[in-house]
Design an enzyme around this catalytic site. Structure first.
Site, PDB file in Angstrom:
ATOM      1  N   ASN A   9       0.871  -1.180   0.000  1.00  0.00           N
ATOM      2  CA  ASN A   9       0.000   0.000   0.000  1.00  0.00           C
ATOM      3  C   ASN A   9       0.907   1.229   0.000  1.00  0.00           C
ATOM      4  O   ASN A   9       1.477   1.582   1.026  1.00  0.00           O
ATOM      5  CB  ASN A   9      -0.911  -0.014   1.242  1.00  0.00           C
ATOM      6  CG  ASN A   9      -1.784   1.235   1.311  1.00  0.00           C
ATOM      7  OD1 ASN A   9      -1.816   2.042   0.383  1.00  0.00           O
ATOM      8  ND2 ASN A   9      -2.497   1.393   2.422  1.00  0.00           N
ATOM      9  N   LYS A  11       0.125   4.247  -0.321  1.00  0.00           N
ATOM     10  CA  LYS A  11      -0.504   5.448   0.277  1.00  0.00           C
ATOM     11  C   LYS A  11      -0.250   6.668  -0.632  1.00  0.00           C
ATOM     12  O   LYS A  11      -0.224   6.512  -1.852  1.00  0.00           O
ATOM     13  CB  LYS A  11      -0.015   5.641   1.711  1.00  0.00           C
ATOM     14  CG  LYS A  11      -0.217   4.361   2.546  1.00  0.00           C
ATOM     15  CD  LYS A  11      -0.018   4.542   4.015  1.00  0.00           C
ATOM     16  CE  LYS A  11      -0.235   3.203   4.717  1.00  0.00           C
ATOM     17  NZ  LYS A  11      -0.173   3.290   6.167  1.00  0.00           N
ATOM     18  N   HIS A  94      -9.655   1.176   4.962  1.00  0.00           N
ATOM     19  CA  HIS A  94      -8.341   1.344   5.596  1.00  0.00           C
ATOM     20  C   HIS A  94      -8.480   2.282   6.789  1.00  0.00           C
ATOM     21  O   HIS A  94      -9.272   3.220   6.767  1.00  0.00           O
ATOM     22  CB  HIS A  94      -7.331   1.907   4.589  1.00  0.00           C
ATOM     23  CG  HIS A  94      -5.939   1.881   5.105  1.00  0.00           C
ATOM     24  ND1 HIS A  94      -5.433   2.869   5.926  1.00  0.00           N
ATOM     25  CD2 HIS A  94      -4.947   0.958   4.972  1.00  0.00           C
ATOM     26  CE1 HIS A  94      -4.192   2.554   6.253  1.00  0.00           C
ATOM     27  NE2 HIS A  94      -3.872   1.398   5.694  1.00  0.00           N
ATOM     28  N   GLU A  96      -6.773   4.687   7.800  1.00  0.00           N
ATOM     29  CA  GLU A  96      -6.596   6.125   7.521  1.00  0.00           C
ATOM     30  C   GLU A  96      -7.871   6.717   6.930  1.00  0.00           C
ATOM     31  O   GLU A  96      -8.195   7.886   7.166  1.00  0.00           O
ATOM     32  CB  GLU A  96      -5.367   6.335   6.614  1.00  0.00           C
ATOM     33  CG  GLU A  96      -4.077   6.176   7.413  1.00  0.00           C
ATOM     34  CD  GLU A  96      -2.923   5.548   6.664  1.00  0.00           C
ATOM     35  OE1 GLU A  96      -2.914   5.559   5.425  1.00  0.00           O
ATOM     36  OE2 GLU A  96      -2.015   5.018   7.341  1.00  0.00           O
ATOM     37  N   GLU A 164      -5.518  -4.830  10.533  1.00  0.00           N
ATOM     38  CA  GLU A 164      -4.522  -3.775  10.737  1.00  0.00           C
ATOM     39  C   GLU A 164      -4.844  -3.021  12.021  1.00  0.00           C
ATOM     40  O   GLU A 164      -5.665  -2.098  12.014  1.00  0.00           O
ATOM     41  CB  GLU A 164      -4.542  -2.795   9.555  1.00  0.00           C
ATOM     42  CG  GLU A 164      -4.159  -3.418   8.237  1.00  0.00           C
ATOM     43  CD  GLU A 164      -3.538  -2.394   7.280  1.00  0.00           C
ATOM     44  OE1 GLU A 164      -2.493  -2.710   6.712  1.00  0.00           O
ATOM     45  OE2 GLU A 164      -4.074  -1.282   7.131  1.00  0.00           O
ATOM     46  N   GLY A 170       2.294   2.473  10.878  1.00  0.00           N
ATOM     47  CA  GLY A 170       3.232   3.585  10.730  1.00  0.00           C
ATOM     48  C   GLY A 170       3.895   3.999  12.036  1.00  0.00           C
ATOM     49  O   GLY A 170       4.513   5.057  12.115  1.00  0.00           O
ATOM     50  N   SER A 201       3.318  -1.965  10.515  1.00  0.00           N
ATOM     51  CA  SER A 201       4.767  -1.970  10.769  1.00  0.00           C
ATOM     52  C   SER A 201       5.454  -3.280  10.370  1.00  0.00           C
ATOM     53  O   SER A 201       6.407  -3.709  11.026  1.00  0.00           O
ATOM     54  CB  SER A 201       5.046  -1.630  12.234  1.00  0.00           C
ATOM     55  OG  SER A 201       4.620  -0.300  12.513  1.00  0.00           O
TER      56      SER A 201
HETATM   57  P1  13P Z   1       2.925   0.533   7.780  1.00  0.00           P
HETATM   58  O1  13P Z   1       3.462  -0.750   7.216  1.00  0.00           O
HETATM   59  O2  13P Z   1       3.667   1.758   7.303  1.00  0.00           O
HETATM   60  O3  13P Z   1       2.766   0.460   9.268  1.00  0.00           O
HETATM   61  O4  13P Z   1       1.439   0.715   7.188  1.00  0.00           O
HETATM   62  C1  13P Z   1       0.572  -0.357   7.263  1.00  0.00           C
HETATM   63  C2  13P Z   1      -0.620  -0.057   6.445  1.00  0.00           C
HETATM   64  O5  13P Z   1      -1.374   0.842   6.756  1.00  0.00           O
HETATM   65  C3  13P Z   1      -0.822  -0.820   5.211  1.00  0.00           C
HETATM   66  O6  13P Z   1      -2.086  -0.605   4.687  1.00  0.00           O
END
Ligand code: 13P
Length: 244
Positions: A9, A11, A94, A96, A164, A170, A201
């Site tokens: 992903n 982002k 997701h 976010e 997640e 993150g 992570s």
């Molecule tokens: P990170 O791997 O940066 O923690 O992000 C995970 C994520 O949100 C994948 O969709």
């Protein structure tokens, strides 16, 4: 989808030039059989570039989409537009989107239904915040997020789940193997036919223990998927652990 699945992903990262370089390196360093276990979710602006660089060897996902086929929805992208670009799947719900952009469960449910009804595959994300975990509400929160799934009927086979935990995204704080096993075990009990990815992570130095859990069918990777060598190491470790 082919499991184990390693899903990147990206982002809101990667220009088209950066995406082209990444895809060139990925295909040069990974054999076609391994590439079939990879999915990339670029930002909308790089989807066409990634699709043409990878020419069918890797699955491609969008990071969100609208449920209506077209109309007055400024800033939104429809499933038909994504299919036109060669997209195979869409990430829905997701954390976010849920927490930074305040998408309600109702909106997320509409988006999920729109995706599977269009024939696209959905990577449906669920996960609790730290406060929800610490107050013992993890499974209530997950249950509420899973509520739309039984109503999808036969389209449920177009869904991959991604657990997640919001507090692990993150932050560098990966969930423990015990925590992942507990949640994935519960998700598998509830939806035995669905594959479940872990996200939060994930890095090359922690993927081995995560992927060794039989209830983990792959990973959804954010930050570590932006560097091709780190992503390659995660893919290779996973395929070895899963005996592929
Ligand atoms: P990170 O791997 O940066 O923690 O992000 C995970 C994520 O949100 C994948 O969709």
């Amino acid at each position: 989808m082919k499991y184990p699945l390693l899903a990147a992903n990206w982002k809101m990262n990667m220009t088209r030039d950066q995406a082209r370089t990444f895809c060139r390196d990925l295909t040069a360093k990974l054999d076609p059989a391994s590439l079939s276990h990879v999915l990339i979710a670029p930002p909308y602006t790089a989807i066409e570039t990634v699709a043409s660089c990878l020419s069918g060897s890797v699955r491609i996902a969008a990071q969100n989409c609208h449920f209506a086929p077209n109309g007055a929805f400024t800033g939104e992208i429809s499933t038909g537009m994504l299919i036109d670009l060669g997209v195979n799947a869409v990430i829905i719900g997701h954390s976010e989107r849920r927490h930074v952009f305040h998408e309600s469960q109702d909106l997320v449910t509409h988006r999920l239904r729109g995706v599977v009804e269009s024939g696209l595959h959905a990577i449906y994300c669920v996960g609790e915040t730290l406060e929800e975990r610490e107050s013992g509400r993890t499974f209530d929160v997950l249950e509420a997020q899973l509520e739309p799934l039984p109503n999808l009927g036969s389209a449920l086979d177009k869904v991959t789940l991604a657990y997640e935990p919001v507090w692990a995204i993150g932050t560098g704080k990966v969930a423990s193997v015990e925590q992942i096993a507990e949640v994935h075990g519960r998700l598998k009990e509830r939806f035995s036919s669905l594959a479940v990815l872990y996200g939060g992570s994930v890095k090359s130095d922690n993927i081995r223990s995560i992927a060794s859990l039989s209830s983990v069918d792959g990973a959804l990777i954010g930050g570590a998927s932006l560097k091709v060598d780190e992503f390659l190491a995660i893919i290779r470790e996973t395929l070895i652990v899963k005996g592929v």
